[in-house]
Design a protein around this motif. Structure first.
Motif, mmCIF file in Angstrom:
data_model
loop_
_atom_site.group_PDB
_atom_site.id
_atom_site.type_symbol
_atom_site.label_atom_id
_atom_site.label_comp_id
_atom_site.label_asym_id
_atom_site.label_seq_id
_atom_site.Cartn_x
_atom_site.Cartn_y
_atom_site.Cartn_z
ATOM 1 N N ARG B 86 2.707 44.286 -1.489
ATOM 2 C CA ARG B 86 2.035 43.348 -2.411
ATOM 3 C C ARG B 86 1.386 42.195 -1.628
ATOM 4 N NH1 ARG B 86 -0.934 42.127 -5.263
ATOM 5 N NH2 ARG B 86 -0.956 41.349 -7.366
ATOM 6 N N ILE B 89 -1.723 43.509 0.060
ATOM 7 C CA ILE B 89 -2.794 43.694 -0.935
ATOM 8 C C ILE B 89 -3.410 42.345 -1.305
ATOM 9 C CG2 ILE B 89 -3.201 44.293 -3.367
ATOM 10 C CD1 ILE B 89 -1.222 46.620 -2.967
ATOM 11 N N TYR B 92 -5.746 41.281 1.405
ATOM 12 C CA TYR B 92 -6.965 42.085 1.394
ATOM 13 C C TYR B 92 -7.870 41.688 0.228
ATOM 14 C CZ TYR B 92 -10.090 46.095 1.213
ATOM 15 O OH TYR B 92 -11.214 46.887 1.170
ATOM 16 N N SER B 93 -7.233 41.436 -0.945
ATOM 17 C CA SER B 93 -8.015 41.025 -2.119
ATOM 18 C C SER B 93 -8.738 39.711 -1.853
ATOM 19 C CB SER B 93 -7.111 40.831 -3.343
ATOM 20 O OG SER B 93 -6.576 42.051 -3.733
ATOM 21 N N ILE B 123 -5.539 47.654 -8.645
ATOM 22 C CA ILE B 123 -4.459 46.846 -8.075
ATOM 23 C C ILE B 123 -3.542 46.313 -9.166
ATOM 24 C CG2 ILE B 123 -3.942 44.697 -6.807
ATOM 25 C CD1 ILE B 123 -4.947 47.114 -5.122
#
Lengths: 159, 197
Positions: B86, B89, B92-93, B123
């Motif tokens: 998480r 992610i 990256y987001s 996501i």
């Protein structure tokens, strides 16, 4: 060569009326929303200033930012289906005939689809068709077809 | 038709008159910096909360409750692995959101937003749900070994409390998915409007 701050000050002074009027048209004459949207457009302009490559004029570049900011703004602020901008903005009783005429114009434009609204405002601003096609990212032929259809819709709305 | 357009052009030009009251360029620059700082702090805050949670859970299982059974180790791996995923992610987001370009042409910019929101929907949907499921399985796998150290009442309270927390988190995921779906559908609609009119 001016630094970014000086350049931004010039762009802001030169293009604020143009941006604000587009925002007014997009927000159906709602002045408070248009002012907020204009401010957001110039925030985005300031942030993108370093990336300006000079491939187009500053005017066309600012139109692109204005159009994209308008489309993003109503989605981010969940305004797409809200009655606040769909409703005719009521003018005070003592408003002049000219003010009412302007409001009627914004109201008529406001009845068009989002993209059509933005295209016709650029036409009314006397931007070249080639430049409008570049801003929207479609061919000039496609743009002409759209403009013809928008004019017909506007005629119906205004009759 | 051209008469109508000329008339509209005149009205439009007439309506433009004057320079409406607005914030100065300097105020806009300051506001932009403030907003950017706020957005960066929000992203850093999210990542920091997740990282602190990961460190806290890891420290708990290393120093406070070093569980011994293999099943428990699998559970811990599922919990910490899910959190780590998480965090990655989230990073990256944040990176992807900085790549969205507002000065592209509308068609190009719209296409990029469409891809970004499709990614966000994935996501917030399947990926986050999978992480929550993995975390939940991991947590309940610990129950057998926990029950050797805690009383049955304590274990039941622990398991039920988790259920409540997971339900609250589940509702927030659902809301997130609904928001992303709305945005995605709106961008799709706009894409069609640009392409076909």
């Amino acid at each position: 060569m001016p630094n970014n701050t000086e350049l931004f000050e010039t762009l802001h002074a030169d293009y604020y009326p143009m941006v604000n009027q587009m925002c007014l048209g997009f927000m159906k004459g709602n002045k408070a929303l248009a002012q907020d949207l204009s401010q957001e457009t110039f925030i985005n302009t300031w942030r993108a200033l370093d990336k300006f490559k000079g491939a187009s004029s500053y005017k066309t570049w600012i139109y692109r930012i204005t159009v994209n900011t308008c489309l993003k703004y109503i989605r981010d602020n969940k305004l797409k289906n809200q009655a606040s901008i769909d409703e005719y903005t009521q003018l005070p009783d003592d408003s002049t005939d000219t003010e009412q005429e302007h409001q009627a114009l914004y109201h008529a434009i406001g009845q068009l689809g989002e993209v059509d609204r933005l295209i016709i405002m650029m036409v009314l601003d006397e931007l070249e068709y080639g430049e409008i096609a570049e801003v929207v990212g479609i061919s000039e032929g496609n743009l002409r077809v759209k403009i013809h259809r928008i004019k017909k819709s506007l005629k119906k709305i205004l009759v | 038709m051209s008469d109508l357009l000329d008339d509209l052009k005149n009205k439009w030009s007439d309506a433009k008159g004057g320079n409406p009251k607005h914030p100065s360029a300097e105020e806009v620059i300051n506001l932009s910096k403030k907003k950017k700082k706020g957005a960066v702090n929000m992203h850093i805050g999210n990542i920091a909360i997740l990282t602190i949670t990961l460190i806290g859970i890891s420290a708990f299982f290393i120093y406070v409750a070093p569980l011994q059974e293999i099943l428990s180790h699998i559970g811990i791996a599922l919990m910490t692995g899910g959190l780590l995923l998480r965090i990655l992610i989230e990073c990256y987001s944040t990176y992807r959101s900085t790549k969205l370009e507002i000065s592209d042409s509308t068609a190009v910019s719209n296409e990029k937003f469409l891809k970004f929101y499709a990614y966000r929907k994935r996501i917030h949907g399947p990926v986050t749900i999978s992480i929550l499921v993995a975390y939940t399985i991991g947590f309940y796998i610990l129950t057998p070994e926990f029950s050797t150290y805690f009383t049955t009442t304590q274990v039941v309270i622990m398991d039920l409390s988790y259920l409540l927390a997971a339900a609250i988190f589940g509702f927030s995921i659902r809301k997130g998915i609904k928001d992303e779906m709305r945005l995605l559908n709106e961008w799709k609609g706009l894409n069609e409007e640009i392409a076909n009119g």
